[in-house]
Write a protein that holds these residues in place. Structure first.
Motif, short mmCIF file in Angstrom:
data_model
loop_
_atom_site.label_atom_id
_atom_site.label_comp_id
_atom_site.label_asym_id
_atom_site.label_seq_id
_atom_site.Cartn_x
_atom_site.Cartn_y
_atom_site.Cartn_z
N LEU A 282 16.80 -9.98 -16.99
CA LEU A 282 16.77 -8.88 -16.02
C LEU A 282 15.41 -8.80 -15.36
O LEU A 282 14.41 -9.29 -15.87
N LEU A 283 15.37 -8.15 -14.21
CA LEU A 283 14.12 -7.98 -13.48
C LEU A 283 13.38 -6.75 -14.00
O LEU A 283 14.01 -5.73 -14.31
N PRO A 284 12.07 -6.81 -14.10
CA PRO A 284 11.32 -5.63 -14.55
C PRO A 284 11.31 -4.54 -13.49
O PRO A 284 11.42 -4.81 -12.29
N GLY A 285 11.20 -3.28 -13.96
CA GLY A 285 11.10 -2.15 -13.03
C GLY A 285 12.30 -2.00 -12.13
O GLY A 285 12.17 -1.56 -10.98
N THR A 286 13.49 -2.33 -12.62
CA THR A 286 14.70 -2.33 -11.81
C THR A 286 15.79 -1.51 -12.49
O THR A 286 15.98 -1.60 -13.71
N SER A 287 16.55 -0.74 -11.70
CA SER A 287 17.65 0.06 -12.25
C SER A 287 18.91 -0.79 -12.37
O SER A 287 19.28 -1.52 -11.44
N TYR A 288 19.59 -0.66 -13.52
CA TYR A 288 20.84 -1.38 -13.78
C TYR A 288 21.90 -0.41 -14.28
O TYR A 288 21.59 0.60 -14.92
N GLU A 289 23.17 -0.76 -13.96
CA GLU A 289 24.31 0.01 -14.44
C GLU A 289 25.07 -0.81 -15.48
O GLU A 289 25.19 -2.04 -15.35
N PHE A 290 25.62 -0.12 -16.49
CA PHE A 290 26.33 -0.79 -17.58
C PHE A 290 27.61 -0.02 -17.90
O PHE A 290 27.66 1.21 -17.80
N LYS A 291 28.64 -0.76 -18.34
CA LYS A 291 29.85 -0.15 -18.87
C LYS A 291 30.47 -1.10 -19.87
O LYS A 291 30.30 -2.33 -19.79
N VAL A 292 31.18 -0.55 -20.87
CA VAL A 292 31.87 -1.35 -21.86
C VAL A 292 33.35 -1.31 -21.53
O VAL A 292 33.90 -0.27 -21.15
N CYS A 293 33.99 -2.48 -21.63
CA CYS A 293 35.37 -2.61 -21.18
C CYS A 293 36.22 -3.34 -22.22
O CYS A 293 35.71 -4.06 -23.08
N THR A 294 37.54 -3.14 -22.13
CA THR A 294 38.54 -4.01 -22.77
C THR A 294 39.52 -4.41 -21.67
O THR A 294 39.31 -4.09 -20.50
N GLU A 295 40.61 -5.08 -22.06
CA GLU A 295 41.59 -5.51 -21.07
C GLU A 295 42.27 -4.32 -20.39
O GLU A 295 42.77 -4.45 -19.26
N THR A 296 42.29 -3.17 -21.04
CA THR A 296 43.08 -2.05 -20.53
C THR A 296 42.28 -0.81 -20.17
O THR A 296 42.81 0.11 -19.56
N THR A 297 41.01 -0.77 -20.55
CA THR A 297 40.25 0.46 -20.29
C THR A 297 38.76 0.15 -20.18
O THR A 297 38.31 -0.96 -20.50
N GLU A 298 38.00 1.14 -19.72
CA GLU A 298 36.55 0.97 -19.60
C GLU A 298 35.86 2.31 -19.75
O GLU A 298 36.47 3.38 -19.58
N SER A 299 34.58 2.27 -20.07
CA SER A 299 33.80 3.49 -20.30
C SER A 299 33.20 4.00 -19.00
O SER A 299 33.27 3.35 -17.95
N ASP A 300 32.58 5.16 -19.08
CA ASP A 300 31.76 5.66 -17.97
C ASP A 300 30.54 4.75 -17.81
O ASP A 300 30.12 4.06 -18.74
N VAL A 301 29.96 4.79 -16.62
CA VAL A 301 28.79 3.97 -16.31
C VAL A 301 27.51 4.66 -16.78
O VAL A 301 27.35 5.87 -16.61
N VAL A 302 26.60 3.87 -17.36
CA VAL A 302 25.28 4.36 -17.78
C VAL A 302 24.23 3.59 -16.98
O VAL A 302 24.31 2.37 -16.85
N THR A 303 23.23 4.31 -16.45
CA THR A 303 22.18 3.70 -15.64
C THR A 303 20.83 3.82 -16.34
O THR A 303 20.47 4.92 -16.80
N VAL A 304 20.11 2.72 -16.44
CA VAL A 304 18.76 2.74 -17.00
C VAL A 304 17.86 1.85 -16.14
O VAL A 304 18.35 1.01 -15.38
N THR A 305 16.56 2.04 -16.27
CA THR A 305 15.58 1.26 -15.52
C THR A 305 14.71 0.46 -16.48
O THR A 305 14.17 1.03 -17.45
N THR A 306 14.59 -0.83 -16.25
CA THR A 306 13.76 -1.68 -17.10
C THR A 306 12.29 -1.35 -16.94
O THR A 306 11.87 -0.77 -15.94
N GLY A 307 11.49 -1.71 -17.95
CA GLY A 307 10.06 -1.43 -17.92
C GLY A 307 9.29 -2.46 -17.10
O GLY A 307 9.86 -3.40 -16.54
N THR A 308 8.00 -2.27 -17.06
CA THR A 308 7.12 -3.18 -16.33
C THR A 308 6.12 -3.83 -17.28
O THR A 308 5.71 -3.21 -18.27
N PRO A 309 5.73 -5.09 -17.03
CA PRO A 309 4.85 -5.83 -17.95
C PRO A 309 3.38 -5.48 -17.75
O PRO A 309 2.57 -6.31 -17.34
N ASP A 310 3.00 -4.26 -18.09
CA ASP A 310 1.66 -3.76 -17.82
C ASP A 310 0.65 -4.34 -18.82
O ASP A 310 0.97 -4.66 -19.97
N GLN A 311 -0.60 -4.44 -18.35
CA GLN A 311 -1.72 -4.82 -19.20
C GLN A 311 -2.78 -3.72 -19.13
O GLN A 311 -2.77 -2.88 -18.23
#
Length: 550
Positions: A282-311
């Motif tokens: 994944l790219l740093p500092g970027t928002s992504y959406e996720f969901k868990v699925c099966t053949e017949t159903t899926e969950s609500d979407v969850v959004t999180v943002t990745t961190g940044t490689p700070d020094q």
């Protein structure tokens, strides 16, 4: 008048004598009374904590807590305690025991023991974790909605200490033979009763099975820099997988490299070798959406943002400035006085013996970086002082010690700290309580990393013994890593021509879901320097620190 004058003179003499007695009483040296060694038969571990004055024993399941034979015992040479347990004594630790160790002062020590017992019940099509109550000897076991309670397969059970046997109880009578697992086709519409036997003990347990509706949902999504850890649940119908996408994209990516454990799903997205620039990380500092699925159903979407490689600023220790204090240069590992990212003990020791920490051209990596940091432990006339460098700043001299402010603002979540160090230790020749036993042992260097959620820098007071609690009991610590070594690096086959060797300090995240606010990075030529303990002349070099991310 002569009589009055005589009485006043005598009174003054008595007061002077009382004053001398009080002064003499207060001038006794502070000699700590510590437990130096302790062990009992059947223990898994024993922790002696000189700060809390406790001996904490963890027992094996098969040990008898009311009859523990002492196999090791020791207290400080200067201390006395006639009733302190000796080798071959038998100790009952069903309740903590207190002992008063005496020197010039009294020190109350507590010896206690815990005996963790692993308890579990497993079955096919199990739902959430069972609720096992040792006090009431009851257990509630969840199965998924599709599992019939009339035919449950119990795959395993352990309710008491290791080696115990379990018997099914029917109409109040225990079976003649112990249970064998798996137990198939068990009718669990009503509560089941089991008798657990070990030694001469017999304990009855009541176990209830209950169906539950397990939702398909993401229970946690923990973002790192180049990946996200997903945890989810599903009702054990169909084959689960994850879908994800950038928050501003319309295209979902299927990810089926998931781990399924009952109703629980876990996945590291995207996983794989993140060191490969061509990987699907994944790219740093970027928002992504996720969901868990099966053949017949899926969950609500969850959004999180990745961190940044700070020094952290000046992790290569190339920028320095100095000021004059008498005949000495006081060195600071920062560009100028406007920066307070890195601190040292130099402002405290510099006026007496010069800087403990200085810049050096003896570097680990040739290139743009011109300098490294040289740390030397010295006797600072009033007290032993360890060469050190740390994120934060020096406060002031305080008695025989100092006040320091630890930490610099930092919000990233690195995997580890890497860099180079060189070390030339000597024998410890300065030791104060409670580390007198370290005298004449080889000194050690230390590199320490802590990520915390402090609201401000931590005020360390070495005189009053105020330090950061570096145990997992300290809930303000998010991640922790430490290197300590007495290796003379010049003898290592990995050393370069200047004696440097590479190091990596991995960070253990005690709270993965938390976001740091401060980072503490410390290098020290004497690992017990905060306690005025170390070897005069131990020298450490550090160079090219860098946080590593995944």
């Amino acid at each position: 008048m002569k009589m009055v004058k005589y009485m006043l003179t005598a009174a003054a003499g008595v007061l002077a004598m009382q004053s001398c007695l009080i002064e003499n009483d207060m001038s006794y040296p502070r000699v700590y009374a510590n437990v130096t060694a302790f062990a009992v038969e059947g223990q898994e571990s024993c922790t002696i904590n000189t700060d809390s004055q406790t001996v904490s024993i963890v027992l094996e399941e098969t040990a008898y807590i009311n009859s523990l034979k002492v196999t090791q015992s020791g207290i400080s040479d200067e201390a006395t305690c006639p009733d302190f347990p000796k080798v071959d004594d038998v100790l009952d630790l069903t309740e903590p025991k207190k002992y008063t160790l005496r020197t010039y002062q009294d020190y109350e020590w507590t010896i206690s023991a815990t005996q963790p017992i692993e308890r579990y019940i497993t079955c096919e099509n199990q739902g959430s974790s069972p609720i096992i109550n040792n006090d009431s000897k009851t257990a509630l076991v969840y199965v998924v909605e599709s599992q019939s309670l009339q035919s449950v397969t119990i795959t395993g059970m352990k309710l008491e200490r290791e080696g115990s046997e379990i018997y099914l109880v029917t109409d109040g009578v225990a079976a003649s033979d112990p249970c064998e697992f798996p137990m198939e086709g068990v009718d669990a519409l009503t509560a089941l009763e089991f008798e657990v036997r070990y030694d001469d003990v017999s304990v009855r347990w009541k176990v209830t099975f209950q169906q539950e509706i397990v939702p398909i949902e993401i229970t946690s999504a923990i973002p790192w820099t180049y990946h996200v850890d997903i945890a989810a649940t599903y009702g054990r119908t169909g084959t689960p997988y994850i879908q994800y996408r950038q928050a501003d994209s319309d295209e979902w990516i299927k990810f089926d490299d998931v781990t399924v454990n009952g109703i629980n799903i876990s996945a590291s997205i995207p996983g794989g070798d993140t060191s490969d620039e061509g990987s699907t990380r994944l790219l740093p500092g970027t928002s992504y959406e996720f969901k868990v699925c099966t053949e017949t159903t899926e969950s609500d979407v969850v959004t999180v943002t990745t961190g940044t490689p700070d020094q952290i600023y000046n992790m290569g220790f190339d920028e320095w400035h100095s000021t004059k204090s008498g005949n000495y240069d006081i060195w600071y590992p920062n560009l100028n006085e406007s920066y307070n990212v890195w601190g040292t003990a130099n402002p405290g020791s510099g006026g007496f013996i010069g800087s403990l920490t200085t810049r050096t051209e003896t570097v680990a990596v040739a290139g743009e970086g011109e300098y490294a940091a040289r740390l030397e432990s010295k006797n600072a006339l009033i007290a032993f002082a360890a060469g050190n460098i740390f994120t934060g700043h020096f406060g002031k001299i305080n008695g025989l010690g100092a006040i320091l402010y630890w930490g610099t603002p930092f919000t990233a979540k690195p995997k580890s700290l890497k860099g180079y160090y060189a070390y030339k230790p000597v024998l410890i020749d300065h030791a104060q309580a409670p580390y007198e036993d370290l005298r004449n042992t080889t000194d050690k260097c230390q590199i320490l990393v802590m990520l915390t959620d402090w609201t401000e820098q931590f005020e360390v007071n070495t005189t009053e013994g105020i330090f950061v609690d570096q145990s997992k009991n300290n809930t303000s610590i998010i991640a922790y890593g430490k290197l300590e070594s007495d290796l003379d690096t010049s003898t290592s086959s990995d050393a370069d021509s200047n004696g440097y060797i590479p190091f990596t300090v991995d960070l253990e995240y005690w709270r993965e879901d938390a976001v740091p606010t401060y980072a503490v990075v410390i290098a020290c030529a004497s690992y017990k320097g905060d306690y005025f303990t170390g070897g005069e002349g131990s020298v450490m070099y550090v160079d090219e620190f860098e946080f590593v991310y995944d």
